[in-house]
Design a protein around this motif. Structure first.
Motif, mmCIF file in Angstrom:
data_model
loop_
_atom_site.group_PDB
_atom_site.id
_atom_site.type_symbol
_atom_site.label_atom_id
_atom_site.label_comp_id
_atom_site.label_asym_id
_atom_site.label_seq_id
_atom_site.Cartn_x
_atom_site.Cartn_y
_atom_site.Cartn_z
ATOM 1 N N UNK A 1 -8.029 45.461 45.609
ATOM 2 C CA UNK A 1 -7.160 45.147 44.467
ATOM 3 C C UNK A 1 -7.612 43.950 43.653
ATOM 4 N N UNK A 2 -8.491 43.109 44.176
ATOM 5 C CA UNK A 2 -8.927 41.921 43.445
ATOM 6 C C UNK A 2 -10.065 42.220 42.479
ATOM 7 N N UNK A 3 -10.607 43.412 42.532
ATOM 8 C CA UNK A 3 -11.749 43.760 41.681
ATOM 9 C C UNK A 3 -11.309 44.276 40.324
ATOM 10 N N UNK A 4 -12.196 44.072 39.358
ATOM 11 C CA UNK A 4 -12.048 44.655 38.029
ATOM 12 C C UNK A 4 -13.364 45.374 37.741
ATOM 13 N N UNK B 1 -9.668 56.110 44.950
ATOM 14 C CA UNK B 1 -9.837 54.687 45.222
ATOM 15 C C UNK B 1 -11.321 54.435 45.387
ATOM 16 N N UNK B 2 -11.834 53.565 44.506
ATOM 17 C CA UNK B 2 -13.279 53.426 44.353
ATOM 18 C C UNK B 2 -13.729 51.997 44.598
ATOM 19 N N UNK B 3 -15.037 51.865 44.807
ATOM 20 C CA UNK B 3 -15.672 50.566 44.947
ATOM 21 C C UNK B 3 -16.949 50.603 44.120
ATOM 22 N N UNK B 4 -17.211 49.533 43.359
ATOM 23 C CA UNK B 4 -18.409 49.541 42.510
ATOM 24 C C UNK B 4 -19.679 49.482 43.353
ATOM 25 N N UNK B 5 -20.717 50.161 42.868
ATOM 26 C CA UNK B 5 -22.017 50.117 43.498
ATOM 27 C C UNK B 5 -22.844 49.043 42.801
ATOM 28 N N UNK B 6 -23.656 48.325 43.553
ATOM 29 C CA UNK B 6 -24.480 47.299 42.900
ATOM 30 C C UNK B 6 -25.495 47.960 41.973
ATOM 31 N N UNK B 7 -25.711 47.337 40.825
ATOM 32 C CA UNK B 7 -26.677 47.887 39.880
ATOM 33 C C UNK B 7 -27.897 46.988 39.831
ATOM 34 N N UNK B 8 -29.029 47.584 39.557
ATOM 35 C CA UNK B 8 -30.279 46.830 39.447
ATOM 36 C C UNK B 8 -30.530 46.582 37.976
#
Length: 153
Positions: free
Chosen positions: A123-126, A144-151
């Motif tokens: 919940x703390x992510x934007x 319900x998702x989580x961002x993937x790191x981008x290069x």
């Protein structure tokens, strides 16, 4: 007894055929393993062994097939691809954010060719539009998702 000894190979073949036919109806591979044992009995009878020796060979081969061959066959036949149906198949897939997602406000993602309502798993992510996300859970019609790191270079 003389007739049995003279026709042992034919009798073993008949037993193997009958057991094979019965196996087609039972489909549990027990009768099939016994049929293989009967075929071993037939081969030993054809090689000139007596009825008692061919019966012992058939019994040993049957037990060996039941103990060694049948378990892996049963395991292979009963296992198959794991089928995930419905929304469960989307868990673990990646989507692209089309509308900003925050802990307070649901956004939208494009997932598997469809637009889904999405919330961050944390919940703390934007999460901003254009970012790639991974679906961690589906609750109702919300991903319900989580961002993937981008290069970025």
């Amino acid at each position: 007894m003389d007739w049995l000894g003279d026709h042992a190979a034919g009798l073993w073949l008949a037993v193997a055929i009958l057991l094979g036919i019965a196996e087609m109806f039972s489909l549990d591979l027990i009768l099939g393993m016994l049929a293989l044992g009967a075929l071993v009995g037939m081969v030993t009878a054809l090689l000139g062994a007596g009825l008692a020796v061919s019966a012992i060979a058939a019994a040993v081969a049957s037990v060996a097939c039941l103990a060694v061959v049948r378990p892996p066959l049963i395991k292979k036949l009963h296992s198959g691809p794991e089928l995930s149906l419905g929304h469960g198949k989307l868990v673990g897939q990646q989507g692209v954010v089309t509308e900003r997602i925050t802990g307070l406000e649901a956004g939208r993602i494009k997932l598997a060719g469809e637009i889904w309502t999405a919330r961050p798993y944390d919940d703390t992510l934007s999460i901003e539009p254009g970012q790639t996300v991974e679906v961690l859970e589906i609750r109702g019609a919300t991903a319900y998702v989580h961002p993937l790191p981008s290069i970025e270079s």
